[in-house]
Design a protein around this motif. Structure first.
Motif, PDB file in Angstrom:
ATOM      1  N   ALA A   1       0.824  -1.216   0.000  1.00 19.72           N
ATOM      2  CA  ALA A   1       0.000   0.000   0.000  1.00 19.72           C
ATOM      3  C   ALA A   1       0.854   1.261   0.000  1.00 19.72           C
ATOM      4  O   ALA A   1       0.447   2.294  -0.536  1.00 19.72           O
ATOM      5  N   LEU A   2       2.047   1.179   0.601  1.00 17.21           N
ATOM      6  CA  LEU A   2       2.948   2.335   0.651  1.00 17.21           C
ATOM      7  C   LEU A   2       3.893   2.391  -0.546  1.00 17.21           C
ATOM      8  O   LEU A   2       4.625   3.369  -0.699  1.00 17.21           O
ATOM      9  N   GLY A   3       3.899   1.349  -1.355  1.00 18.53           N
ATOM     10  CA  GLY A   3       4.839   1.320  -2.465  1.00 18.53           C
ATOM     11  C   GLY A   3       6.256   1.016  -2.023  1.00 18.53           C
ATOM     12  O   GLY A   3       7.216   1.506  -2.620  1.00 18.53           O
TER      13      GLY A   3
ATOM     14  N   VAL B   1      12.261   1.803   7.056  1.00 12.83           N
ATOM     15  CA  VAL B   1      12.576   2.218   5.690  1.00 12.83           C
ATOM     16  C   VAL B   1      11.828   3.506   5.399  1.00 12.83           C
ATOM     17  O   VAL B   1      10.599   3.574   5.596  1.00 12.83           O
ATOM     18  N   GLU B   2      12.520   4.520   4.933  1.00 10.55           N
ATOM     19  CA  GLU B   2      11.869   5.786   4.592  1.00 10.55           C
ATOM     20  C   GLU B   2      11.395   5.761   3.155  1.00 10.55           C
ATOM     21  O   GLU B   2      12.066   5.232   2.261  1.00 10.55           O
ATOM     22  N   HIS B   3      10.228   6.348   2.931  1.00  9.40           N
ATOM     23  CA  HIS B   3       9.682   6.413   1.572  1.00  9.40           C
ATOM     24  C   HIS B   3      10.519   7.352   0.722  1.00  9.40           C
ATOM     25  O   HIS B   3      10.805   8.477   1.143  1.00  9.40           O
ATOM     26  N   PRO B   4      10.917   6.941  -0.472  1.00  9.14           N
ATOM     27  CA  PRO B   4      11.793   7.789  -1.286  1.00  9.14           C
ATOM     28  C   PRO B   4      11.142   9.062  -1.803  1.00  9.14           C
ATOM     29  O   PRO B   4      11.837  10.038  -2.108  1.00  9.14           O
ATOM     30  N   ALA B   5       9.807   9.073  -1.913  1.00 13.74           N
ATOM     31  CA  ALA B   5       9.123  10.240  -2.472  1.00 13.74           C
ATOM     32  C   ALA B   5       8.311  11.009  -1.437  1.00 13.74           C
ATOM     33  O   ALA B   5       7.770  12.069  -1.758  1.00 13.74           O
ATOM     34  N   LEU B   6       8.224  10.491  -0.214  1.00 14.63           N
ATOM     35  CA  LEU B   6       7.477  11.163   0.851  1.00 14.63           C
ATOM     36  C   LEU B   6       8.379  11.251   2.074  1.00 14.63           C
ATOM     37  O   LEU B   6       8.312  10.402   2.985  1.00 14.63           O
TER      38      LEU B   6
ATOM     39  N   GLY C   1       2.211   0.407  -7.230  1.00 12.45           N
ATOM     40  CA  GLY C   1       3.216   0.493  -6.182  1.00 12.45           C
ATOM     41  C   GLY C   1       3.377   1.885  -5.628  1.00 12.45           C
ATOM     42  O   GLY C   1       4.472   2.305  -5.267  1.00 12.45           O
ATOM     43  N   LEU C   2       2.262   2.634  -5.508  1.00 13.64           N
ATOM     44  CA  LEU C   2       2.307   4.001  -5.007  1.00 13.64           C
ATOM     45  C   LEU C   2       1.176   4.240  -4.017  1.00 13.64           C
ATOM     46  O   LEU C   2       0.075   3.718  -4.202  1.00 13.64           O
ATOM     47  N   PRO C   3       1.407   5.014  -2.968  1.00 13.25           N
ATOM     48  CA  PRO C   3       0.288   5.447  -2.125  1.00 13.25           C
ATOM     49  C   PRO C   3      -0.595   6.407  -2.915  1.00 13.25           C
ATOM     50  O   PRO C   3      -0.133   7.090  -3.840  1.00 13.25           O
TER      51      PRO C   3
END
Length: 252
Positions: free
Chosen positions: A52-54, A78-83, A217-219
Motif C-alpha cells: 500500500a505504501l509502495g 525504511v523511509e519512503h523515497p518520495a514522501l 506500487g504508489l500510495p
C-alpha cells in the motif's frame, strides 16, 4: 523523556474494511504536513502495508526483530523515497505474534516515541494476538468500519475490547462509503456512529484510485492526489492534528 508522539492502533473486527489502506493514506497525509510518521504492519504472515505504501521488498528487518533485540529501530525502518518523513516498519512474512510479548511491544513503542511524531499500527483482522500487540502500547485507537450491518456489529465488538482507552481516545472512520449502499440500507453515517458508539474522525469514499495506486506500487497521495480518498485522508490528517478541517462532503 519521550517526545510527544501519538501511537494509534488501527483496528476492526473483520477483514476487508480497509485498515491497511487507511494506515497508508493517513500516514502519507500526515507526512505531507511535515510530521515524522512510522507505519507499523502488525499482520504477521499476511502483511500488505508495504504494498500500500509502495515499499514492497524494501525492508529487510521487521518489528519482531526490533522487539526481540536482534537489530535497532533505525536499522529496520525504511523511509519512503518520495514522501520524506514517512517510514515503514514491516511485519515478518511468516511466524507468530506470540513470538513477541506485550512488554516487548511496549519497549519498542518507547523507542518509536523518541524519533517520530506519529506511529500508526496496522492491526490484523480479528481480536487475537496481533490486535493485542497493535493496541497494548497505543495512546489512541481508530476503528475502521463500513456501513453494512456485519461490519458495524464487528465494530461494536471491537469497541468492547478497547475499554482501557480513556474517553475520547477511540474514534470511528467509516470507509468505502457509497451512495448506492446508503440508499439500499436506508442508513446514514450518524447511524454508524450510534451503532459503534464512537465519535467520527472521518469518512472515506469508495475510490477506484486506491487499488489502481497499489497496483502501481504508489500510495494514493502520489498516484492520485486529487482522488476523493486522497482528499479524505488529508482532511483526517488535519483532524488528527487537532485542526478544524470539516468531514469530507460526499457529492454524487
Amino acid at each position: 523523556m519521550d517526545r510527544r508522539c501519538e501511537c494509534v492502533g488501527i483496528v476492526s473486527g473483520k477483514g476487508g474494511t480497509g485498515k491497511t489502506s487507511f494506515a497508508a493514506g493517513a500516514g502519507a497525509a500526515l507526512s505531507q504536513l511535515g510530521r515524522r510518521v512510522l507505519c507499523v504492519d502488525c499482520d504477521i504472515g499476511l502483511r500488505n502495508l508495504d504494498l500500500a505504501l509502495g515499499l514492497a521488498d524494501q525492508a529487510l528487518m521487521d518489528f519482531t526483530d526490533v522487539a526481540a533485540g536482534r537489530c535497532g529501530l533505525e536499522e529496520a525502518v525504511v523511509e519512503h523515497p518520495a514522501l520524506p518523513g514517512l517510514f515503514l516498519l514491516n511485519a515478518p512474512a511468516r511466524g507468530s505474534g506470540e513470538d513477541v510479548s506485550e512488554e516487548q511491544m511496549r519497549e519498542l513503542m518507547k523507542a518509536v516515541r523518541q524519533s517520530f511524531d506519529y506511529c500508526l499500527l496496522d492491526a490484523p483482522a480479528g481480536l487475537g494476538q496481533g490486535f493485542t500487540l497493535a493496541t497494548c502500547a497505543a495512546s489512541r485507537a481508530v476503528v475502521i468500519a463500513g456501513l453494512d450491518p456485519p461490519s458495524l456489529r464487528d465494530a461494536q465488538r471491537t469497541v468492547m475490547e478497547l475499554a482501557r482507552f480513556p474517553e475520547g481516545a477511540v474514534h470511528l472512520v467509516v470507509n468505502r462509503v457509497r451512495k448506492r449502499l446508503l440508499n439500499h440500507l436506508r442508513t446514514t453515517v450518524d447511524d454508524a456512529m450510534d451503532a459503534a458508539g464512537l465519535p467520527l474522525l472521518g469518512l472515506v469514499p469508495e475510490d477506484d484510485a486506491l487499488p489502481a495506486a497499489m497496483a502501481r506500487g504508489l500510495p494514493a497521495a502520489l498516484a492520485s492526489p486529487k482522488s476523493p480518498a486522497a482528499a479524505a485522508y488529508r482532511n483526517i490528517a488535519q483532524r488528527m492534528e487537532g485542526g478544524t478541517a470539516p468531514l469530507l462532503r460526499m457529492r454524487w
